[in-house]
Design a protein around this motif. Structure first.
Motif, PDB file in Angstrom:
ATOM      1  N   THR A  21      25.457 -18.437  74.230  1.00 48.77           N
ATOM      2  CA  THR A  21      25.477 -19.043  75.565  1.00 48.77           C
ATOM      3  C   THR A  21      25.208 -17.987  76.634  1.00 48.77           C
ATOM      4  N   LEU A  24      21.516 -16.945  76.525  1.00 58.14           N
ATOM      5  CA  LEU A  24      20.651 -17.976  77.114  1.00 58.14           C
ATOM      6  C   LEU A  24      20.699 -17.921  78.636  1.00 58.14           C
ATOM      7  N   LYS A  25      21.878 -17.719  79.194  1.00 58.43           N
ATOM      8  CA  LYS A  25      22.002 -17.610  80.649  1.00 58.43           C
ATOM      9  C   LYS A  25      21.211 -16.411  81.163  1.00 58.43           C
ATOM     10  N   GLN A  27      18.623 -15.028  79.708  1.00 55.04           N
ATOM     11  CA  GLN A  27      17.199 -15.323  79.539  1.00 55.04           C
ATOM     12  C   GLN A  27      16.707 -16.218  80.661  1.00 55.04           C
ATOM     13  N   GLN A  28      17.462 -17.227  81.011  1.00 54.23           N
ATOM     14  CA  GLN A  28      17.061 -18.165  82.056  1.00 54.23           C
ATOM     15  C   GLN A  28      17.048 -17.504  83.429  1.00 54.23           C
ATOM     16  N   ARG A  52      19.177 -21.440  69.415  1.00 55.44           N
ATOM     17  CA  ARG A  52      19.255 -22.078  70.733  1.00 55.44           C
ATOM     18  C   ARG A  52      18.011 -21.826  71.566  1.00 55.44           C
ATOM     19  N   LEU A  53      17.452 -20.632  71.451  1.00 59.22           N
ATOM     20  CA  LEU A  53      16.236 -20.327  72.216  1.00 59.22           C
ATOM     21  C   LEU A  53      15.066 -21.207  71.761  1.00 59.22           C
ATOM     22  N   LYS A  54      14.982 -21.479  70.490  1.00 56.96           N
ATOM     23  CA  LYS A  54      13.906 -22.325  69.972  1.00 56.96           C
ATOM     24  C   LYS A  54      13.939 -23.709  70.606  1.00 56.96           C
ATOM     25  N   ARG A  55      15.123 -24.181  70.960  1.00 52.55           N
ATOM     26  CA  ARG A  55      15.257 -25.495  71.596  1.00 52.55           C
ATOM     27  C   ARG A  55      14.788 -25.486  73.039  1.00 52.55           C
ATOM     28  N   THR A  56      14.714 -24.320  73.665  1.00 50.97           N
ATOM     29  CA  THR A  56      14.331 -24.238  75.073  1.00 50.97           C
ATOM     30  C   THR A  56      12.860 -23.937  75.269  1.00 50.97           C
ATOM     31  N   ILE A  57      12.177 -23.567  74.208  1.00 52.34           N
ATOM     32  CA  ILE A  57      10.752 -23.195  74.318  1.00 52.34           C
ATOM     33  C   ILE A  57       9.870 -24.425  74.301  1.00 52.34           C
TER      34      ILE A  57
END
Length: 57
Positions: A21, A24-25, A27-28, A52-57
Protein backbone atom coordinates in the motif's frame (compact mmCIF):
# COMPACT_ATOMS: atom_id res chain seq x y z
CA UNK A 1 -2.15 -12.47 -0.09
CA UNK A 2 -0.87 -10.61 2.96
CA UNK A 3 1.60 -12.02 5.38
CA UNK A 4 3.43 -10.60 8.39
CA UNK A 5 6.92 -9.29 7.83
CA UNK A 6 9.84 -10.72 9.72
CA UNK A 7 13.48 -9.70 9.76
CA UNK A 8 16.36 -12.13 9.55
CA UNK A 9 16.59 -11.87 13.33
CA UNK A 10 12.93 -12.84 13.73
CA UNK A 11 11.75 -9.35 14.64
CA UNK A 12 8.30 -8.19 13.53
CA UNK A 13 8.40 -5.77 10.58
CA UNK A 14 5.92 -4.20 8.17
CA UNK A 15 3.43 -6.72 6.82
CA UNK A 16 3.27 -7.27 3.06
CA UNK A 17 -0.03 -5.45 2.55
CA UNK A 18 1.06 -2.32 4.40
CA UNK A 19 4.32 -2.30 2.46
CA UNK A 20 2.51 -2.72 -0.89
CA UNK A 21 0.00 0.00 0.00
CA UNK A 22 2.80 2.41 0.87
CA UNK A 23 4.69 1.61 -2.34
CA UNK A 24 1.55 2.18 -4.44
CA UNK A 25 1.03 5.57 -2.80
CA UNK A 26 4.63 6.52 -3.58
CA UNK A 27 4.25 5.35 -7.18
CA UNK A 28 1.06 7.35 -7.66
CA UNK A 29 2.46 10.50 -6.06
CA UNK A 30 5.95 10.42 -7.53
CA UNK A 31 5.74 8.15 -10.63
CA UNK A 32 8.36 5.75 -9.29
CA UNK A 33 9.73 3.19 -11.73
CA UNK A 34 11.91 1.14 -9.37
CA UNK A 35 10.85 -0.39 -6.05
CA UNK A 36 12.79 -2.21 -3.42
CA UNK A 37 12.93 -3.05 0.21
CA UNK A 38 15.43 -3.13 3.01
CA UNK A 39 15.92 -5.02 6.24
CA UNK A 40 12.70 -6.78 7.16
CA UNK A 41 11.33 -7.06 3.63
CA UNK A 42 11.63 -10.12 1.46
CA UNK A 43 10.32 -11.55 -1.79
CA UNK A 44 6.75 -11.70 -0.48
CA UNK A 45 6.74 -7.92 0.03
CA UNK A 46 7.96 -7.29 -3.51
CA UNK A 47 5.60 -9.93 -4.96
CA UNK A 48 2.55 -8.31 -3.31
CA UNK A 49 3.64 -4.87 -4.54
CA UNK A 50 4.07 -6.20 -8.11
CA UNK A 51 0.66 -7.89 -7.96
CA UNK A 52 -1.01 -4.64 -6.98
CA UNK A 53 0.91 -2.59 -9.53
CA UNK A 54 -0.22 -4.89 -12.33
CA UNK A 55 -3.82 -3.97 -11.47
CA UNK A 56 -3.08 -0.26 -11.91
CA UNK A 57 -1.34 -0.47 -15.28
Amino acid sequence: MCSPGQSAKGQQTTDTCSFATDMLKLQQNFSLKIFGGCCGTNNTHIRETARRLKRTI
